[in-house]
Design a protein around this motif. Structure first.
Motif, PDB file in Angstrom:
ATOM      1  N   ASP A 101       0.765  -1.242  -0.161  1.00 17.42           N
ATOM      2  CA  ASP A 101       0.413  -0.438   0.122  1.00 17.42           C
ATOM      3  C   ASP A 101       0.905   0.997  -0.501  1.00 17.42           C
ATOM      4  N   GLU A 102       0.345   2.889   0.422  1.00 15.65           N
ATOM      5  CA  GLU A 102       1.518   3.643   0.117  1.00 15.65           C
ATOM      6  C   GLU A 102       2.267   3.688   1.015  1.00 15.65           C
ATOM      7  N   GLN A 103       1.534   3.271   2.392  1.00 12.61           N
ATOM      8  CA  GLN A 103       2.852   2.909   3.387  1.00 12.61           C
ATOM      9  C   GLN A 103       3.471   2.127   3.314  1.00 12.61           C
ATOM     10  N   ASN A 104       3.760   1.712   2.146  1.00 10.24           N
ATOM     11  CA  ASN A 104       4.843   0.367   1.748  1.00 10.24           C
ATOM     12  C   ASN A 104       4.572  -1.101   2.884  1.00 10.24           C
ATOM     13  N   ARG A 105       3.310  -1.197   3.117  1.00  7.39           N
ATOM     14  CA  ARG A 105       3.245  -2.655   3.765  1.00  7.39           C
ATOM     15  C   ARG A 105       2.114  -3.549   2.898  1.00  7.39           C
ATOM     16  N   GLU A 106       2.291  -4.229   2.810  1.00  6.54           N
ATOM     17  CA  GLU A 106       1.889  -5.443   2.581  1.00  6.54           C
ATOM     18  C   GLU A 106       0.551  -5.858   2.991  1.00  6.54           C
ATOM     19  N   PHE A 114      -4.225 -12.528 -12.776  1.00  8.08           N
ATOM     20  CA  PHE A 114      -3.077 -11.754 -11.995  1.00  8.08           C
ATOM     21  C   PHE A 114      -3.519 -10.567 -12.588  1.00  8.08           C
ATOM     22  N   ILE A 115      -3.447  -9.979 -13.505  1.00  3.60           N
ATOM     23  CA  ILE A 115      -3.913  -8.661 -14.016  1.00  3.60           C
ATOM     24  C   ILE A 115      -5.167  -8.038 -12.824  1.00  3.60           C
ATOM     25  N   GLN A 116      -5.636  -9.156 -13.140  1.00  3.50           N
ATOM     26  CA  GLN A 116      -7.598  -8.197 -11.950  1.00  3.50           C
ATOM     27  C   GLN A 116      -6.966  -8.251 -10.843  1.00  3.50           C
ATOM     28  N   TRP A 117      -6.486  -9.419 -10.270  1.00  2.26           N
ATOM     29  CA  TRP A 117      -5.975  -8.651  -8.984  1.00  2.26           C
ATOM     30  C   TRP A 117      -4.851  -7.491  -8.665  1.00  2.26           C
ATOM     31  N   CYS A 118      -3.882  -7.348  -9.496  1.00  3.01           N
ATOM     32  CA  CYS A 118      -3.807  -6.112  -9.393  1.00  3.01           C
ATOM     33  C   CYS A 118      -3.724  -4.834  -9.828  1.00  3.01           C
ATOM     34  N   GLY A 119      -5.244  -4.823  -9.813  1.00  2.00           N
ATOM     35  CA  GLY A 119      -6.069  -3.817  -9.500  1.00  2.00           C
ATOM     36  C   GLY A 119      -6.039  -2.222 -10.712  1.00  2.00           C
ATOM     37  N   GLU A 120      -6.252  -1.366 -10.646  1.00  2.74           N
ATOM     38  CA  GLU A 120      -6.363  -0.124 -12.085  1.00  2.74           C
ATOM     39  C   GLU A 120      -5.236   0.272 -11.887  1.00  2.74           C
ATOM     40  N   ASP A 121      -5.321   0.831 -10.293  1.00  2.00           N
ATOM     41  CA  ASP A 121      -3.658   2.180  -9.775  1.00  2.00           C
ATOM     42  C   ASP A 121      -3.359   1.325  -9.411  1.00  2.00           C
ATOM     43  N   TYR A 122      -1.531   1.037 -10.157  1.00  2.00           N
ATOM     44  CA  TYR A 122      -0.740   0.630  -9.922  1.00  2.00           C
ATOM     45  C   TYR A 122       0.619   0.906 -10.359  1.00  2.00           C
ATOM     46  N   GLU A 123       1.452   1.159  -9.773  1.00  2.00           N
ATOM     47  CA  GLU A 123       2.427   0.470 -10.194  1.00  2.00           C
ATOM     48  C   GLU A 123       3.315  -0.554  -9.914  1.00  2.00           C
ATOM     49  N   ILE A 124       4.609  -1.729 -11.438  1.00  3.33           N
ATOM     50  CA  ILE A 124       4.795  -3.280 -10.805  1.00  3.33           C
ATOM     51  C   ILE A 124       6.642  -2.730 -11.224  1.00  3.33           C
ATOM     52  N   TYR A 125       6.743  -3.472 -10.368  1.00  5.57           N
ATOM     53  CA  TYR A 125       7.988  -3.717 -10.111  1.00  5.57           C
ATOM     54  C   TYR A 125       8.986  -5.319 -10.693  1.00  5.57           C
ATOM     55  N   SER A 126       9.577  -5.344 -10.909  1.00  6.71           N
ATOM     56  CA  SER A 126      10.173  -7.216 -11.252  1.00  6.71           C
ATOM     57  C   SER A 126      12.331  -6.481 -10.807  1.00  6.71           C
ATOM     58  N   TRP A 127      13.053  -7.462 -10.449  1.00  6.07           N
ATOM     59  CA  TRP A 127      14.321  -7.668 -10.731  1.00  6.07           C
ATOM     60  C   TRP A 127      14.765  -8.132 -12.060  1.00  6.07           C
ATOM     61  N   SER A 128      15.039  -6.849 -12.660  1.00  9.23           N
ATOM     62  CA  SER A 128      15.336  -6.663 -14.563  1.00  9.23           C
ATOM     63  C   SER A 128      14.587  -6.707 -15.552  1.00  9.23           C
ATOM     64  N   ASP A 129      15.036  -6.729 -16.250  1.00 11.38           N
ATOM     65  CA  ASP A 129      13.308  -6.213 -17.733  1.00 11.38           C
ATOM     66  C   ASP A 129      12.831  -7.868 -18.201  1.00 11.38           C
ATOM     67  N   SER A 130      13.769  -9.493 -17.332  1.00  9.19           N
ATOM     68  CA  SER A 130      13.911 -10.588 -17.888  1.00  9.19           C
ATOM     69  C   SER A 130      12.471 -10.413 -17.675  1.00  9.19           C
ATOM     70  N   ASP A 131      11.610 -10.052 -17.122  1.00 12.71           N
ATOM     71  CA  ASP A 131      10.130 -10.793 -16.583  1.00 12.71           C
ATOM     72  C   ASP A 131       8.907 -10.282 -17.657  1.00 12.71           C
ATOM     73  N   ILE A 132       9.238  -9.041 -18.054  1.00 11.05           N
ATOM     74  CA  ILE A 132       8.174  -8.055 -18.938  1.00 11.05           C
ATOM     75  C   ILE A 132       8.661  -8.646 -20.290  1.00 11.05           C
ATOM     76  N   TRP A 133       9.795  -8.981 -20.641  1.00 10.89           N
ATOM     77  CA  TRP A 133      10.211  -9.731 -21.527  1.00 10.89           C
ATOM     78  C   TRP A 133       9.367 -10.855 -22.059  1.00 10.89           C
ATOM     79  N   GLN A 134       9.306 -11.776 -21.061  1.00  9.87           N
ATOM     80  CA  GLN A 134       9.151 -13.184 -21.045  1.00  9.87           C
ATOM     81  C   GLN A 134       7.104 -12.384 -21.371  1.00  9.87           C
ATOM     82  N   ILE A 135       6.333 -11.746 -20.721  1.00  6.25           N
ATOM     83  CA  ILE A 135       5.130 -11.458 -21.323  1.00  6.25           C
ATOM     84  C   ILE A 135       5.240 -11.219 -22.361  1.00  6.25           C
ATOM     85  N   LEU A 136       5.665 -10.302 -22.580  1.00  6.30           N
ATOM     86  CA  LEU A 136       5.323  -9.576 -24.617  1.00  6.30           C
ATOM     87  C   LEU A 136       5.625 -10.606 -24.971  1.00  6.30           C
TER      88      LEU A 136
END
Length: 218
Positions: free
Chosen positions: A37-42, A86-108
């Motif tokens: 969340d905005e307070q960086n709590r899981e 997964f995309i539905q779980w993310c919601g509508e207002d978020y930023e997404i982070y991964s360790w390296s760019d390999s995950d975004i390229w995998q999805i693409l």
């Protein structure tokens, strides 16, 4: 606005499938993520195995690395079902982070290989994606990137679960993010790097090439 931290576990497509491998060399076998969340709590987590289309058996090397078995993937849904959830779980207002760019390229690449089109929310997710590995190294003025386990050691954190577990890697990445946003923690972390560089009190060994470290002029 929420912050999503994602980690994909992947398995190579057999080399005999040359045409498929020209588009994508791996398939997703697990999606793990946590939401802050905005307070960086899981506040939530997501973890699902994914049944690949071309991999029928998990190689021994990857079973030992990830802990994922053939039985796990055979009983799972395909990426065409899991990714929309997964995309539905993310919601509508978020930023997404991964360790390296390999995950975004995998999805693409995998959505292209499997002709997964017009997926609601996919464009938003891709347009709000951040490579936190690159950001973390830039914060410390490191020119050479490091893997997640080494970054955790550098930060003095305990790894959250088993490495190469989707949910554990995502949670650990989120903890590194939180650490980097805390001024005292970041100052301590930067001091460790400086001490390692000048050879005082802390030795990073072969964690990375210290000759590639640059610091801004004061």
């Amino acid at each position: 606005m929420y912050k999503i931290f994602i980690d994909l576990e992947m398995h190579p497509i057999p080399r005999s499938l040359e045409q498929e491998r020209e588009i994508c060399t791996q398939e997703i076998i697990e999606i793990g993520a946590v939401k802050l969340d905005e307070q960086n709590r899981e506040v939530e987590s997501f973890c699902e195995f994914v049944r690949p289309a071309y991999v029928t058996k998990i190689y021994s090397k990857f079973r030992k690395l990830t802990g994922i078995t053939t039985e796990n993937i055979l009983g799972a849904d395909p990426v065409s079902d899991v990714l929309p959830r997964f995309i539905q779980w993310c919601g509508e207002d978020y930023e997404i982070y991964s360790w390296s760019d390999s995950d975004i390229w995998q999805i693409l690449n995998e959505t292209r290989l499997k002709d997964i089109q017009d997926l609601t929310g996919l464009s938003y997710m891709l347009n709000h994606w951040h490579d936190f590995q690159q950001e973390f190294c830039e914060l410390l003025h490191l020119q050479k990137q490091m893997n997640l386990g080494r970054a955790v050691t550098l930060a003095g954190l305990d790894f959250s679960g088993r490495e190469h577990d989707g949910l554990a890697d995502a949670r650990t990445t989120s903890q590194l993010y939180v650490e980097s946003r805390d001024s005292k923690s970041f100052d301590r972390l930067r001091k460790l790097v400086i001490d390692a560089f000048v050879g005082h009190s802390f030795t990073m060994g072969d964690m990375f090439d210290f000759g590639s470290i640059t610091f801004p002029s004061e």
